[in-house]
Design an enzyme around this catalytic site. Structure first.
Site, PDB file in Angstrom:
ATOM      1  N   ARG A 138       0.827  -1.211   0.000  1.00 37.77           N
ATOM      2  CA  ARG A 138       0.000   0.000   0.000  1.00 37.77           C
ATOM      3  C   ARG A 138       0.865   1.268   0.000  1.00 37.77           C
ATOM      4  O   ARG A 138       0.686   2.145  -0.842  1.00 37.77           O
ATOM      5  CB  ARG A 138      -0.925   0.015   1.222  1.00 37.77           C
ATOM      6  N   ILE A 139       1.780   1.374   0.942  1.00 39.70           N
ATOM      7  CA  ILE A 139       2.609   2.577   1.041  1.00 39.70           C
ATOM      8  C   ILE A 139       3.607   2.620  -0.106  1.00 39.70           C
ATOM      9  O   ILE A 139       3.836   3.676  -0.706  1.00 39.70           O
ATOM     10  CB  ILE A 139       3.330   2.639   2.399  1.00 39.70           C
ATOM     11  N   SER A 288       5.214   6.370  12.513  1.00 37.13           N
ATOM     12  CA  SER A 288       3.949   5.832  12.002  1.00 37.13           C
ATOM     13  C   SER A 288       3.061   6.945  11.465  1.00 37.13           C
ATOM     14  O   SER A 288       3.318   8.133  11.704  1.00 37.13           O
ATOM     15  CB  SER A 288       3.199   5.100  13.128  1.00 37.13           C
ATOM     16  N   CYS A 289       2.005   6.558  10.778  1.00 37.52           N
ATOM     17  CA  CYS A 289       1.065   7.546  10.252  1.00 37.52           C
ATOM     18  C   CYS A 289       0.416   8.331  11.388  1.00 37.52           C
ATOM     19  O   CYS A 289       0.221   9.550  11.291  1.00 37.52           O
ATOM     20  CB  CYS A 289       0.003   6.870   9.395  1.00 37.52           C
ATOM     21  N   THR A 290       0.090   7.645  12.483  1.00 31.92           N
ATOM     22  CA  THR A 290      -0.559   8.317  13.602  1.00 31.92           C
ATOM     23  C   THR A 290       0.402   9.258  14.313  1.00 31.92           C
ATOM     24  O   THR A 290       0.016  10.361  14.728  1.00 31.92           O
ATOM     25  CB  THR A 290      -1.128   7.278  14.592  1.00 31.92           C
TER      26      THR A 290
END
Length: 481
Positions: A138-139, A288-290
């Site tokens: 995905r990334i 991370s994305c978060t």
């Protein structure tokens, strides 16, 4: 003529102006490595309607309409200057010109505002930097789209290869198809062809070698003409220095991990601590994305109000780490069906704050719930501040941060009362402050932060890679500090 006729005529006039802007934007990008922005949003390769929508969106941020009739003169002025590689925000030029009381012409004002990008002080165009993607999930595929999109003049980052494990018959065709079509992010903007004989994907003229390997220690990238490259590990298989060092093979100079790093691996959130990267550091993580979603607004709030303690609750879209249907999983709850359940799980984002913001003394705790949506998450950041404030003050402050601060590429701001998660698919910001949901009472502030945990995060990864490669060019007018 009726009012409707007047509105339609006005629209057609603005369409014509936007259409005239496209070749100017394209020429500046291709010939001079200049990226034209509008309130931090790139206008390169955008359609007429997209340019008009971006101008209109400025009303939600700045509180007033921004018209192409206002920004066109600044764009025209830029085409007359001997510019070096840079990013120039014509929205900010128009906004600062409104408040300037020197009586300067648009041409003179523009020349002064971008003086650092002209003359003897301008940056010279650099050689392109090779990039290798290790993993193509995905990334990896979104990062590939961004690298291809930004190839532009050919003097920036060049995606030279992707490394994957062999997947059987027509492997390269299937991988190219996944790059071409995405159920969430839509069609690839351009053309993709496959050269199976040479194990190559050609995307918008970029030749990308597909290398098959089961282990990074098997590879010599110089055999493919790759040198001094930055390798982006999208697998998350190795997260410590020892494991990631396996990628430092001939042809690879630096390794960037798209997951939280462990041990002494620096966790970098662009816009917050990217300037702490040591020039000789070869291994780093983009966290991370978060973490990328909460750290910029957390820093902004701490800078202005002071933060004594906080808690982040993340309502996160499901990921490939979860099961489609109930099945065995090493984590207890993640084995339950992702599209059918809300799943309580852990998040390391709160503990990762300390690595990105070592000066923050506040204790930040965190938890997460995975929910049945495929993309876009929301972090609810509950903060106890060092002083009392009001909702209006906090929103005015964060709106200004999103417009004029060094964090304007990380923090976006929206006041639309009916905004929902799907509205933020494709957002290039690390997080978006939802003004309508914000709550403030005394020294307590609760921020609702939307983020595209796939695309927004991928943009942050690219920014880090641009920084360490030396092709992150300065922005004009310079953001307020």
């Amino acid at each position: 003529m009726t009012v409707n006729d007047d509105s339609f005529t006005n629209w057609k006039n603005r369409e014509e102006i936007a259409e005239s802007m496209i070749p100017m934007i394209g020429k500046l990008h291709r010939e001079r490595d200049v990226t034209v922005l509008l309130h931090s949003r790139s206008l390169v390769n955008k359609s007429v309607v997209s340019i008009l929508k971006t101008h209109r969106f400025a009303r939600q941020i700045a509180g007033e309409e921004l018209s192409v009739t206002e920004t066109l003169p600044f764009l025209q002025a830029l085409t007359t200057l001997d510019l070096g590689p840079s990013q120039i925000d014509i929205g900010m030029l128009a906004a600062t010109y409104r408040s300037d009381d020197r009586g300067l012409s648009v041409e003179r004002f523009t020349a002064d505002a971008v003086a650092g990008a002209t003359g003897e002080g301008k940056i010279e165009r650099r050689e392109g930097r090779d990039v290798v993607l290790y993993g193509f999930g995905r990334i990896g595929r979104l990062v590939a789209r961004l690298l291809i999109e930004k190839a532009g003049s050919g003097n920036g980052l060049r995606l030279r290869a992707i490394v994957v494990r062999g997947g059987g018959q027509q492997d390269i065709v299937k991988r190219a198809s996944l790059l071409r079509r995405d159920s969430i992010h839509g069609q690839f903007q351009g053309t993709i062809t496959v050269d199976e004989a040479n194990s190559m994907i050609v995307a918008n003229g970029n030749e990308i070698k597909v290398i098959y390997a089961d282990d990074p220690t098997q590879l010599d990238y110089t055999a493919y003409g790759i040198k001094d490259a930055i390798l982006i590990d999208n697998t998350g298989k190795w997260r410590d220095r020892e494991g990631l060092s396996k990628h430092l093979r001939p042809g690879i100079d630096k390794v960037v991990l798209t997951a939280p790093g462990k041990g002494d691996v620096p966790n970098i959130v662009h816009g917050v601590n990217h300037d702490t990267i040591k020039p000789d550091e070869q291994i780093l993580s983009c966290a991370s994305c978060t973490t990328n979603a909460i750290v910029p607004p957390l820093k902004a709030m701490d800078d202005e109000y002071g933060v004594l303690r906080g808690h982040v609750e993340t309502v996160h879209s499901f990921t490939n780490d979860q099961n489609l249907l109930d099945n065995y999983h090493k984590s207890e709850r993640r084995g339950r069906s992702a599209p059918l359940n809300m799943v309580i799980t852990e998040t390391g984002a709160a503990s990762a704050v300390a690595k990105a913001l070592p000066d923050l003394k506040a204790r930040i705790t965190g938890s997460s719930i995975r929910v049945p949506v495929p993309d876009v998450s929301i972090a609810i950041l509950n903060l106890q501040l060092a002083r009392e404030t009001t909702r209006e003050e906090v929103l005015d402050y964060l709106r200004n941060v999103s417009l004029t601060s060094p964090l304007k590429r990380q923090i976006d701001f929206i006041s639309a009362p009916d905004a929902v998660s799907s509205d933020f698919i494709g957002s290039r910001h690390a997080s978006i402050v939802d003004a309508g949901a914000t709550k403030v009472e005394g020294d307590n502030a609760i921020l609702y932060l939307w983020y595209d945990n796939e695309f927004g995060y991928s943009c942050q990864v690219i920014r880090v890679v641009q920084y360490v490669s030396g092709v992150e060019y300065p922005t004009y007018p310079a953001p307020a500090v």
